[in-house]
Design an enzyme around this catalytic site. Structure first.
Site, PDB file in Angstrom:
ATOM      1  N   ILE A  59      -7.847  -5.374  21.082  1.00  0.00           N
ATOM      2  CA  ILE A  59      -8.501  -6.572  20.496  1.00  0.00           C
ATOM      3  C   ILE A  59      -7.529  -7.647  20.810  1.00  0.00           C
ATOM      4  O   ILE A  59      -6.324  -7.610  20.891  1.00  0.00           O
ATOM      5  CB  ILE A  59      -8.603  -6.213  19.122  1.00  0.00           C
ATOM      6  CG1 ILE A  59      -9.491  -5.334  18.793  1.00  0.00           C
ATOM      7  CG2 ILE A  59      -9.331  -7.668  18.691  1.00  0.00           C
ATOM      8  CD1 ILE A  59     -11.110  -4.943  19.352  1.00  0.00           C
ATOM      9  N   SER A  90      -7.982   3.512  15.436  1.00  0.00           N
ATOM     10  CA  SER A  90      -7.808   3.059  16.745  1.00  0.00           C
ATOM     11  C   SER A  90      -8.317   3.873  17.773  1.00  0.00           C
ATOM     12  O   SER A  90      -7.971   5.157  17.675  1.00  0.00           O
ATOM     13  CB  SER A  90      -6.344   2.398  17.064  1.00  0.00           C
ATOM     14  OG  SER A  90      -6.276   2.311  18.319  1.00  0.00           O
ATOM     15  N   ALA A  92      -0.193   8.882  16.461  1.00  0.00           N
ATOM     16  CA  ALA A  92      -0.264   9.886  15.411  1.00  0.00           C
ATOM     17  C   ALA A  92      -0.826   9.478  14.070  1.00  0.00           C
ATOM     18  O   ALA A  92      -1.490  10.055  13.547  1.00  0.00           O
ATOM     19  CB  ALA A  92       1.120  10.713  15.271  1.00  0.00           C
ATOM     20  N   TYR A 116       2.397   5.415  15.932  1.00  0.00           N
ATOM     21  CA  TYR A 116       1.387   4.501  15.809  1.00  0.00           C
ATOM     22  C   TYR A 116       0.086   5.490  16.004  1.00  0.00           C
ATOM     23  O   TYR A 116      -0.777   5.778  15.238  1.00  0.00           O
ATOM     24  CB  TYR A 116       1.275   3.384  16.534  1.00  0.00           C
ATOM     25  CG  TYR A 116       0.089   2.417  15.966  1.00  0.00           C
ATOM     26  CD1 TYR A 116      -0.007   1.765  15.185  1.00  0.00           C
ATOM     27  CD2 TYR A 116      -1.096   2.566  17.406  1.00  0.00           C
ATOM     28  CE1 TYR A 116      -1.391   1.065  15.004  1.00  0.00           C
ATOM     29  CE2 TYR A 116      -2.055   1.679  17.170  1.00  0.00           C
ATOM     30  CZ  TYR A 116      -2.216   0.937  16.042  1.00  0.00           C
ATOM     31  OH  TYR A 116      -3.360   0.267  15.889  1.00  0.00           O
ATOM     32  N   VAL A 176       0.821  -1.361  -0.040  1.00  0.00           N
ATOM     33  CA  VAL A 176       0.056  -0.053  -0.157  1.00  0.00           C
ATOM     34  C   VAL A 176       0.814   1.311   0.089  1.00  0.00           C
ATOM     35  O   VAL A 176       0.329   2.256  -0.423  1.00  0.00           O
ATOM     36  CB  VAL A 176      -0.942   0.083   1.160  1.00  0.00           C
ATOM     37  CG1 VAL A 176      -1.810  -1.061   0.834  1.00  0.00           C
ATOM     38  CG2 VAL A 176      -0.239   0.087   2.354  1.00  0.00           C
TER      39      VAL A 176
HETATM   40  N1  LIG Z   1      -4.935  -5.434  17.294  1.00  0.00           N
HETATM   41  C1  LIG Z   1      -5.531  -4.382  17.978  1.00  0.00           C
HETATM   42  O1  LIG Z   1      -5.705  -4.410  18.988  1.00  0.00           O
HETATM   43  C2  LIG Z   1      -5.996  -3.392  17.303  1.00  0.00           C
HETATM   44  C3  LIG Z   1      -6.660  -2.177  17.969  1.00  0.00           C
HETATM   45  C4  LIG Z   1      -7.123  -1.013  17.121  1.00  0.00           C
HETATM   46  C5  LIG Z   1      -6.725  -0.953  15.845  1.00  0.00           C
HETATM   47  N2  LIG Z   1      -6.150  -1.967  15.248  1.00  0.00           N
HETATM   48  C6  LIG Z   1      -5.923  -1.842  13.852  1.00  0.00           C
HETATM   49  O2  LIG Z   1      -6.706  -2.853  13.213  1.00  0.00           O
HETATM   50  C7  LIG Z   1      -5.950  -3.230  12.146  1.00  0.00           C
HETATM   51  C8  LIG Z   1      -5.468  -4.709  12.137  1.00  0.00           C
HETATM   52  O3  LIG Z   1      -4.877  -4.957  13.077  1.00  0.00           O
HETATM   53  P1  LIG Z   1      -3.899  -6.285  13.296  1.00  0.00           P
HETATM   54  O4  LIG Z   1      -3.806  -6.526  14.719  1.00  0.00           O
HETATM   55  O5  LIG Z   1      -4.927  -7.430  12.624  1.00  0.00           O
HETATM   56  O6  LIG Z   1      -2.633  -5.949  12.811  1.00  0.00           O
HETATM   57  P2  LIG Z   1      -1.439  -6.815  12.112  1.00  0.00           P
HETATM   58  O7  LIG Z   1      -0.040  -6.176  12.382  1.00  0.00           O
HETATM   59  O8  LIG Z   1      -1.614  -8.228  12.664  1.00  0.00           O
HETATM   60  O9  LIG Z   1      -1.905  -7.063  10.687  1.00  0.00           O
HETATM   61  C9  LIG Z   1      -1.594  -5.917   9.706  1.00  0.00           C
HETATM   62  C10 LIG Z   1      -1.780  -6.702   8.232  1.00  0.00           C
HETATM   63  O10 LIG Z   1      -1.367  -5.557   7.296  1.00  0.00           O
HETATM   64  C11 LIG Z   1      -0.241  -6.332   6.502  1.00  0.00           C
HETATM   65  N3  LIG Z   1       0.729  -4.925   5.988  1.00  0.00           N
HETATM   66  C12 LIG Z   1       1.686  -4.440   6.678  1.00  0.00           C
HETATM   67  N4  LIG Z   1       2.283  -3.585   5.822  1.00  0.00           N
HETATM   68  C13 LIG Z   1       1.551  -3.570   4.650  1.00  0.00           C
HETATM   69  C14 LIG Z   1       1.863  -2.950   3.258  1.00  0.00           C
HETATM   70  N5  LIG Z   1       2.637  -2.151   2.999  1.00  0.00           N
HETATM   71  N6  LIG Z   1       0.731  -3.218   2.297  1.00  0.00           N
HETATM   72  C15 LIG Z   1      -0.171  -4.152   2.560  1.00  0.00           C
HETATM   73  N7  LIG Z   1      -0.439  -4.764   3.601  1.00  0.00           N
HETATM   74  C16 LIG Z   1       0.499  -4.560   4.673  1.00  0.00           C
HETATM   75  C17 LIG Z   1       0.384  -7.327   7.223  1.00  0.00           C
HETATM   76  O11 LIG Z   1       1.141  -8.301   6.281  1.00  0.00           O
HETATM   77  C18 LIG Z   1      -0.559  -7.827   8.073  1.00  0.00           C
HETATM   78  O12 LIG Z   1      -1.192  -8.623   7.337  1.00  0.00           O
HETATM   79  C19 LIG Z   1      -4.853  -2.242  12.095  1.00  0.00           C
HETATM   80  O13 LIG Z   1      -5.017  -1.103  11.091  1.00  0.00           O
HETATM   81  C20 LIG Z   1      -4.694  -1.807  13.242  1.00  0.00           C
HETATM   82  O14 LIG Z   1      -3.773  -0.714  13.458  1.00  0.00           O
HETATM   83  C21 LIG Z   1      -5.719  -3.137  15.749  1.00  0.00           C
END
Ligand SMILES: NC(=O)c1ccc[n+]([C@@H]2O[C@H](COP(=O)([O-])OP(=O)(O)OC[C@H]3O[C@@H](n4cnc5c(N)ncnc54)[C@H](O)[C@@H]3O)[C@@H](O)[C@H]2O)c1
Length: 262
Positions: free
Chosen positions: A194, A145, A160, A158, A64
């Site tokens: 989460i 988030s 920000a 993160y 991305v």
């Molecule tokens: N896990 C939590 O507690 C939580 C809480 C609030 C928000 N979020 C948000 O929810 C979303 C998912 O979280 P998660 O825990 O599954 O995160 P994660 O880090 O496990 O998954 C992120 C995914 O994005 C992919 N990715 C990374 N860089 C990329 C790039 N340049 N191009 C394409 N894909 C890319 C990774 O390979 C991975 O599959 C994120 O936006 C995270 O910030 C997560």
């Protein structure tokens, strides 16, 4: 009725974690999923899992941070499924974040965070816009988030980046409503803490920091004293992708057990 049956939905970063749960749940409700993922192995595995379950999905290698890669993602989506009903900007740097005081974040860490979380969202939104204008309909969901509202410490880059997504959502919502004849909407989904490997890893790393004050873990500041799960998020996402949310734009749907109260 809230349904996403036959909707074509691109979910970025859907090879693992929460994005994968989004992809699998939307597919189970009859959506056609484009798994736009930088990790080929998890992306292909997600495609296989959905197909084995009777769903429709295609994996496309996507970085991305690169606009040409986002454009290719759109070409594959249209080539395979003819249209794009929704884009879920879920890809982010989250798994493996190295928490530290803001004074110690390196320039490379800062730039990479912004490149994936912020520029990546801009790139993908830009890439789907021409098709959504042709359709005069489309939905963009930016995954932020609750930390953006709580102002959590020790990973300021993160926090920000997620705050930037809330602001971008509002601005994009205005511009795309004009361009898309009121049919294109943009909203933020803001999850709280989460359950999952990524959060456990981050929690452990946080607790190892000298002088860390987050006693009681992430649920301490919540009204509901339990961690959220992907299951808590898929219903709200389904709503945002479905026609039921057609009159909602520029908004934030916060699913955090009552931690940010914004
Ligand atoms: N896990 C939590 O507690 C939580 C809480 C609030 C928000 N979020 C948000 O929810 C979303 C998912 O979280 P998660 O825990 O599954 O995160 P994660 O880090 O496990 O998954 C992120 C995914 O994005 C992919 N990715 C990374 N860089 C990329 C790039 N340049 N191009 C394409 N894909 C890319 C990774 O390979 C991975 O599959 C994120 O936006 C995270 O910030 C997560």
């Amino acid at each position: 009725m809230i349904t996403v049956k036959d909707k074509v939905v691109i979910v970025t970063g859907s090879g693992q974690g929460i994005g994968r749960a989004y992809a699998e749940t939307l597919a189970a409700d009859g959506a056609k999923i484009v798994i736009a993922e930088i990790n080929e192995s998890t992306g292909k595995d997600a495609e296989k899992a959905i197909k084995n379950n009777g769903g429709r999905a295609v994996f496309v290698y996507t970085d991305v941070t690169r606009y040409d890669s986002a454009q290719n993602m759109v070409q594959v989506a249209i080539g395979k499924f003819d249209r794009i009903d929704a884009l879920v900007n879920n890809a982010a740097i989250y798994y493996g974040i190295d928490p530290k005081p803001f004074t110690e974040i390196t320039e490379d860490e800062w730039d990479r965070m912004m490149a994936v979380n912020v520029k990546g969202t801009w790139n993908c939104a830009k890439a789907v816009t021409p098709q959504m204008i042709i359709q005069a309909k489309g939905k963009i969901i930016n995954v932020a988030s609750s930390v953006a509202f709580e102002g959590k410490g020790m990973f300021m880059h993160y926090v920000a980046s997620k705050g930037a997504l809330v602001a971008m959502t509002r601005s994009l919502a205005r511009e795309l409503a004009d361009m898309g004849g009121n049919g294109i909407t943009v909203n933020t989904l803001a999850p709280g803490a989460i359950e999952g490997e990524a959060s456990v890893k981050l929690g452990e790393a946080m607790r190892s920091i000298k002088g860390f004050t987050g006693k009681g873990g992430p649920v301490a500041g919540q009204i509901l004293k339990r961690r959220g799960t992907s299951y808590d998020l898929v219903g709200p996402l389904l709503y945002l992708v479905s026609d039921a949310s057609d009159f909602m734009t520029g908004s934030v749907l916060t699913i955090d057990g009552g931690s940010s109260l914004h």
